[in-house]
Design a protein around this motif. Structure first.
Motif, PDB file in Angstrom:
ATOM      1  N   VAL A  78      84.441 -63.915  60.714  1.00  0.00           N
ATOM      2  CA  VAL A  78      84.364 -64.384  59.333  1.00  0.00           C
ATOM      3  C   VAL A  78      84.545 -63.185  58.404  1.00  0.00           C
ATOM      4  O   VAL A  78      83.806 -62.197  58.484  1.00  0.00           O
TER       5      VAL A  78
ATOM      6  N   PHE B 112      83.867 -65.747  52.084  1.00  0.00           N
ATOM      7  CA  PHE B 112      83.744 -67.144  51.674  1.00  0.00           C
ATOM      8  C   PHE B 112      84.465 -67.335  50.340  1.00  0.00           C
ATOM      9  O   PHE B 112      84.493 -66.443  49.496  1.00  0.00           O
ATOM     10  N   SER B 113      85.036 -68.516  50.173  1.00  0.00           N
ATOM     11  CA  SER B 113      85.567 -68.897  48.866  1.00  0.00           C
ATOM     12  C   SER B 113      84.553 -69.821  48.202  1.00  0.00           C
ATOM     13  O   SER B 113      83.761 -70.493  48.873  1.00  0.00           O
ATOM     14  N   SER B 114      84.579 -69.840  46.871  1.00  0.00           N
ATOM     15  CA  SER B 114      83.569 -70.636  46.169  1.00  0.00           C
ATOM     16  C   SER B 114      84.103 -71.092  44.822  1.00  0.00           C
ATOM     17  O   SER B 114      85.110 -70.591  44.314  1.00  0.00           O
TER      18      SER B 114
ATOM     19  N   THR C 124      83.238 -73.255  49.058  1.00  0.00           N
ATOM     20  CA  THR C 124      84.340 -74.197  49.234  1.00  0.00           C
ATOM     21  C   THR C 124      85.145 -73.916  50.493  1.00  0.00           C
ATOM     22  O   THR C 124      85.973 -74.733  50.889  1.00  0.00           O
ATOM     23  N   GLY C 125      84.905 -72.750  51.111  1.00  0.00           N
ATOM     24  CA  GLY C 125      85.673 -72.437  52.306  1.00  0.00           C
ATOM     25  C   GLY C 125      85.163 -71.192  52.998  1.00  0.00           C
ATOM     26  O   GLY C 125      84.421 -70.391  52.420  1.00  0.00           O
ATOM     27  N   VAL C 126      85.575 -71.049  54.256  1.00  0.00           N
ATOM     28  CA  VAL C 126      85.243 -69.879  55.062  1.00  0.00           C
ATOM     29  C   VAL C 126      86.547 -69.147  55.376  1.00  0.00           C
ATOM     30  O   VAL C 126      87.475 -69.740  55.943  1.00  0.00           O
ATOM     31  N   SER C 127      86.622 -67.886  55.006  1.00  0.00           N
ATOM     32  CA  SER C 127      87.812 -67.074  55.249  1.00  0.00           C
ATOM     33  C   SER C 127      87.655 -66.320  56.570  1.00  0.00           C
ATOM     34  O   SER C 127      86.644 -65.648  56.780  1.00  0.00           O
ATOM     35  N   LEU C 128      88.666 -66.429  57.425  1.00  0.00           N
ATOM     36  CA  LEU C 128      88.643 -65.734  58.701  1.00  0.00           C
ATOM     37  C   LEU C 128      89.434 -64.433  58.614  1.00  0.00           C
ATOM     38  O   LEU C 128      90.318 -64.282  57.763  1.00  0.00           O
TER      39      LEU C 128
ATOM     40  N   ARG D 185      93.240 -67.164  57.973  1.00  0.00           N
ATOM     41  CA  ARG D 185      93.019 -68.597  57.768  1.00  0.00           C
ATOM     42  C   ARG D 185      91.812 -68.832  56.861  1.00  0.00           C
ATOM     43  O   ARG D 185      90.851 -68.055  56.859  1.00  0.00           O
ATOM     44  N   VAL D 186      91.869 -69.926  56.134  1.00  0.00           N
ATOM     45  CA  VAL D 186      90.744 -70.351  55.312  1.00  0.00           C
ATOM     46  C   VAL D 186      90.391 -71.785  55.709  1.00  0.00           C
ATOM     47  O   VAL D 186      91.252 -72.676  55.652  1.00  0.00           O
TER      48      VAL D 186
ATOM     49  N   PRO E  32      88.427 -75.108  54.878  1.00  0.00           N
ATOM     50  CA  PRO E  32      87.701 -75.798  53.805  1.00  0.00           C
ATOM     51  C   PRO E  32      86.298 -76.173  54.264  1.00  0.00           C
ATOM     52  O   PRO E  32      86.091 -76.578  55.415  1.00  0.00           O
TER      53      PRO E  32
END
Length: 381
Positions: free
Chosen positions: A203, A206-208, A214-218, A222-223, A225
């Motif tokens: 990980v 995170f997006s928010s 709103t999402g987890v960024s790898l 990849r993101v 949702p």
């Protein structure tokens, strides 16, 4: 000994208090807990309680009509220890002839998620209440960590209608516990229930939006949702309050085989305690329900002048997607594994692990009779 102060009002501490009373101890028992609730069972928090099938009364550890007189000090965490005096967050203090540390563990967090709504850990009933409110049909749930807690939460979220993805940094989740061959059998349960398992992934962040995840960024770009993120990346022993106490700490509170710490009159039991184990070949800290109950009882015996050499065979269970998994023993790289009953493909099996021909562990799913027989053999060895 007239007064015992127990810091930690969960299974280990409550088992200790009950054991003292059942053995005839008539002195005062002070039970300190950082939560406002009286002792309750934690394993259902990721399963039946999280699903709404049990309420708090249904997971209470208090037995109806059982008389265990204690003085409750709940919702007030311990903040320091000096000799046998425990200072509390409300400015009061409690001194005992003996103090027992039973504070358990705290979940690890991801700093990048600090302050984000929708990111959860699971340790208490209040945590489970918040998670249950977030789960629901169509909710996009990302679980970080494919260990026992993460897998159980994924199972429950899927049952409640969420779309679930499980992430793990290891290419082989649970391999340190079950070995590679059997770990793959256990983790295959996710795919069978339309839960996506991504292994060997990290990980990155995170997006928010407006303070909500709103999402987890790898790390690979990849993101994923996410409406809900559950962080299940393990726990740490709850020992920060012991700074400056003189109690030896090394991956938990260091104790001898009877549960005594480095400070006279101070003992420890349960998940927080690191004890010597001839079976394991060194000092270990165990985070299982059975250990917490049995270690609390063992330390009670020592407090009453009959110390025991505590070194049982660890036992743990995990219910995932309706399959009850049971495991006992220790697995090391190079141990052989043999299916002695059933078929792993159907997730109904018993596997025996051997080292130089000697039984060292057993894993079972849905064949309790064979598992119990081998567990007895393992315990007797």
């Amino acid at each position: 000994m007239d007064r015992v102060v127990i810091v930690g009002a969960s299974l280990a501490g409550w088992s200790l208090a009950r054991s003292l009373r059942s053995a005839g101890f008539g002195g005062a028992i002070e039970l300190i807990g950082d939560e406002p609730h009286r002792p309750y069972d934690r394993p259902p928090l990721s399963k039946a309680y999280l699903a709404g099938d049990l309420d708090l009364e249904g997971i209470s550890l208090l037995v109806p009509d059982e008389d265990v007189p204690v003085t409750w000090r709940l919702g007030v965490p311990a903040v320091s220890l000096r000799e046998r005096t425990v200072a509390l967050a409300d400015g009061t203090s409690v001194t005992g002839d003996a103090v027992v540390i039973a504070t358990g563990t705290s979940p690890r967090n991801l700093p990048a998620a600090a302050g984000l709504r929708g990111v959860h850990t699971l340790r208490s009933c209040d945590d489970a209440d918040a998670l249950r409110a977030a789960f629901g049909p169509g909710a996009r749930v990302v679980v970080i960590g494919a260990g026992f807690i993460g897998s159980e939460v994924a199972s429950t979220a899927s049952k409640l209608g969420a779309a679930v993805t499980v992430l793990d940094a290891s290419p082989e989740p649970l391999a340190p516990v079950f070995g590679s061959e059997m770990a793959s059998v256990v983790t295959s349960l996710h795919a069978l229930h339309d839960v996506t398992l991504l292994t060997g992934v990290s990980v990155a962040g995170f997006s928010s939006s407006d303070g909500a995840v709103t999402g987890v960024s790898l790390a690979d770009g990849r993101v994923l949702p996410a409406d809900v993120v559950v962080v299940g990346i393990g726990v740490e022993p709850a020992v920060s309050w012991l700074a400056g106490s003189g109690v030896a700490v090394e991956n938990g509170v260091v104790v001898d085989a009877a549960g005594r710490t480095s400070v006279p009159g101070v003992w420890a039991c349960g998940d927080v305690a690191r004890y010597p184990s001839a079976r394991a070949g060194g000092a270990i800290r165990v985070e299982h329900w059975t250990h917490a109950r049995e270690h609390g009882a063992a330390v009670a015996s020592g407090l009453l002048g009959a110390p025991v050499e505590y070194d049982p065979v660890p036992y743990v269970w995990s219910e995932q997607y309706g399959v009850m998994l049971q495991f006992a023993g220790f697995v090391r790289p190079g141990d052989s594994v043999e299916i002695v009953d059933g078929d792993p493909a159907s997730h109904r099996f018993v596997a025996a692990y051997r080292r130089s021909g000697r039984l060292v562990a057993v894993l079972g799913a849905r064949i309790p009779r064979t598992f119990v027989r081998l567990r007895r053999e393992l315990t007797a060895a």
